[in-house]
Design a protein around this motif. Structure first.
Motif, PDB file in Angstrom:
ATOM      1  N   ALA A 256       0.832  -1.210   0.000  1.00  0.00           N
ATOM      2  CA  ALA A 256       0.000   0.000   0.000  1.00  0.00           C
ATOM      3  C   ALA A 256       0.862   1.254   0.000  1.00  0.00           C
ATOM      4  O   ALA A 256       1.768   1.412   0.813  1.00  0.00           O
ATOM      5  CB  ALA A 256      -0.921   0.000   1.219  1.00  0.00           C
ATOM      6  N   GLY A 257       0.588   2.141  -0.961  1.00  0.00           N
ATOM      7  CA  GLY A 257       1.326   3.382  -1.104  1.00  0.00           C
ATOM      8  C   GLY A 257       2.640   3.253  -1.840  1.00  0.00           C
ATOM      9  O   GLY A 257       3.285   4.264  -2.144  1.00  0.00           O
ATOM     10  N   ARG A 258       3.064   2.017  -2.184  1.00  0.00           N
ATOM     11  CA  ARG A 258       4.393   1.805  -2.784  1.00  0.00           C
ATOM     12  C   ARG A 258       4.345   0.769  -3.901  1.00  0.00           C
ATOM     13  O   ARG A 258       5.332   0.103  -4.189  1.00  0.00           O
ATOM     14  CB  ARG A 258       5.374   1.344  -1.715  1.00  0.00           C
ATOM     15  N   ALA A 259       3.212   0.623  -4.542  1.00  0.00           N
ATOM     16  CA  ALA A 259       3.048  -0.445  -5.534  1.00  0.00           C
ATOM     17  C   ALA A 259       3.968  -0.248  -6.730  1.00  0.00           C
ATOM     18  O   ALA A 259       4.258   0.876  -7.145  1.00  0.00           O
ATOM     19  CB  ALA A 259       1.605  -0.518  -5.990  1.00  0.00           C
ATOM     20  N   GLN A 260       4.398  -1.371  -7.283  1.00  0.00           N
ATOM     21  CA  GLN A 260       5.198  -1.358  -8.514  1.00  0.00           C
ATOM     22  C   GLN A 260       4.465  -2.031  -9.678  1.00  0.00           C
ATOM     23  O   GLN A 260       4.697  -1.673 -10.829  1.00  0.00           O
ATOM     24  CB  GLN A 260       6.534  -2.064  -8.263  1.00  0.00           C
ATOM     25  N   ILE A 261       3.609  -3.000  -9.378  1.00  0.00           N
ATOM     26  CA  ILE A 261       2.766  -3.631 -10.394  1.00  0.00           C
ATOM     27  C   ILE A 261       1.316  -3.347 -10.039  1.00  0.00           C
ATOM     28  O   ILE A 261       0.886  -3.603  -8.914  1.00  0.00           O
ATOM     29  CB  ILE A 261       3.008  -5.147 -10.472  1.00  0.00           C
ATOM     30  N   LEU A 262       0.583  -2.778 -10.987  1.00  0.00           N
ATOM     31  CA  LEU A 262      -0.835  -2.477 -10.811  1.00  0.00           C
ATOM     32  C   LEU A 262      -1.633  -3.443 -11.681  1.00  0.00           C
ATOM     33  O   LEU A 262      -1.537  -3.410 -12.914  1.00  0.00           O
ATOM     34  CB  LEU A 262      -1.136  -1.034 -11.221  1.00  0.00           C
ATOM     35  N   VAL A 263      -2.406  -4.303 -11.040  1.00  0.00           N
ATOM     36  CA  VAL A 263      -3.195  -5.312 -11.756  1.00  0.00           C
ATOM     37  C   VAL A 263      -4.633  -4.821 -11.840  1.00  0.00           C
ATOM     38  O   VAL A 263      -5.310  -4.688 -10.817  1.00  0.00           O
ATOM     39  CB  VAL A 263      -3.125  -6.675 -11.049  1.00  0.00           C
ATOM     40  N   ALA A 264      -5.084  -4.536 -13.054  1.00  0.00           N
ATOM     41  CA  ALA A 264      -6.436  -4.017 -13.252  1.00  0.00           C
ATOM     42  C   ALA A 264      -7.448  -5.157 -13.205  1.00  0.00           C
ATOM     43  O   ALA A 264      -7.129  -6.300 -13.559  1.00  0.00           O
ATOM     44  CB  ALA A 264      -6.531  -3.294 -14.586  1.00  0.00           C
TER      45      ALA A 264
END
Length: 331
Positions: A256-264
């Motif tokens: 949380a707050g530091r994501a590197q991969i965003l999975v839609a």
């Protein structure tokens, strides 16, 4: 229901239109240029100036050794009118887009090229040959797409997936989408990724399928059905990338707050997210198709020179990582 869309060191050169690139992309380009030898890439149907120029310029940068696949005389004439020196670049003569795509797949299977790159043909045509049941390049996992986005003000590269291939992925497809993105992050030497499983809210709501899938994916990671990444979700977009938003919501996790991969949750959400970052946040982008036997580099005529360099560099680095992994498994 899961649906797959098939509409689907060298001295620097003076590149027209090249501007200041995000440091993360700059580093990847430099690393690709310093591989022991450039990766061989089949460039499928480079029959418009943007496609041929991209192949020639990235070759001059030492990022790849292109093998051009398409009508030889047309490509040579285009190079002449565009002022591009093909030098010793190989051309495999194919008269149609379909035959060029099929020949590209054959070159992969014969070990002549380690990656593919879309030229000026439609993505559908290339991907049709790639996903063909018998003669294609299908591997064990579902094929998926990753946008790599270098956003000004955000230190890490952001991976957004899937924004181009899987329209409405079910849980099994999402598992492959997540694993493909994790493997890319690791293969590029970027370390263990923090993976945010996005939804509209950060709590499980039985009426929102994406929150249920996110919770299941987190449990799958705990049971080693997904490996190599740190997962959390569901997370809303704000508390996935903003430490302050995560703090206000009381979320305590390494993601949380530091994501590197965003999975839609689906392709529409992923595509809108990626293009918002590109067109409204001035993010530089690169794109790669994963899950086939080799990485497939996707560029568009609207891409900047930096975006083309980054896409090829990422494809080359990942192709080399896959080759090293295969060699290690045999050894």
């Amino acid at each position: 229901m899961s649906t797959t869309q098939t509409s689907y060191t060298h001295d620097p050169v003076d590149l027209p239109g090249a501007g200041k690139s995000h440091q993360a992309f700059t580093n990847l380009v430099a690393r690709a240029a310093n591989l022991p030898q450039p990766v061989s890439v089949g460039v499928v149907w480079p029959c418009e100036q943007h496609a041929l120029e991209g192949a020639v310029l990235t070759a001059r940068q030492g990022l790849m050794t292109p093998v051009l696949i398409g009508p030889k005389e047309q490509i040579r004439a285009l190079a002449l009118t565009s002022g591009l020196d093909l030098g010793q670049i190989s051309i495999v003569d194919e008269a149609t887009e379909d035959s060029a795509a099929q020949r590209a797949v054959s070159l992969v299977k014969d070990g002549h090229v380690q990656a593919l790159m879309k030229g000026s043909l439609h993505t559908d045509t290339l991907m049709h040959a790639v996903v063909a049941q018998q003669a294609g390049l299908r591997a064990a996992r579902r094929i998926s797409h990753v946008f790599l986005l270098a956003v000004p003000g955000y230190d890490d590269l952001l991976f957004v997936t899937d924004a181009a291939i899987n329209i409405a992925p079910d849980l099994a497809a999402k598992r492959d989408i997540v694993q493909n993105a994790i493997d890319l992050h690791l293969g590029l030497g970027l370390g263990t990724p923090r993976v945010a499983l996005l939804s509209a809210v950060e709590v499980i709501n039985p009426k929102i399928q994406g929150t249920l899938d996110a919770a299941c994916l987190c449990m799958m990671a705990q049971r080693n059905q997904i490996q190599g990444g740190i997962l959390d979700g569901p997370l809303a977009m704000d508390n996935a990338i903003s430490p302050e938003a995560a703090r206000i919501k009381g979320l305590q996790s390494p993601v949380a707050g530091r994501a590197q991969i965003l999975v839609a949750p689906d392709m529409e959400a992923g595509n809108m997210l990626a293009k918002n970052m590109i067109f409204m946040a001035s993010a530089e982008s690169a794109g790669l198709v994963l899950g086939a036997e080799v990485p497939i580099i996707l560029t568009s005529r609207a891409d900047s020179v930096q975006a083309r360099l980054a896409s090829v560099a990422i494809g080359a680095l990942y192709a080399q990582a896959l080759a090293d992994a295969r060699l290690h498994s045999k050894g």
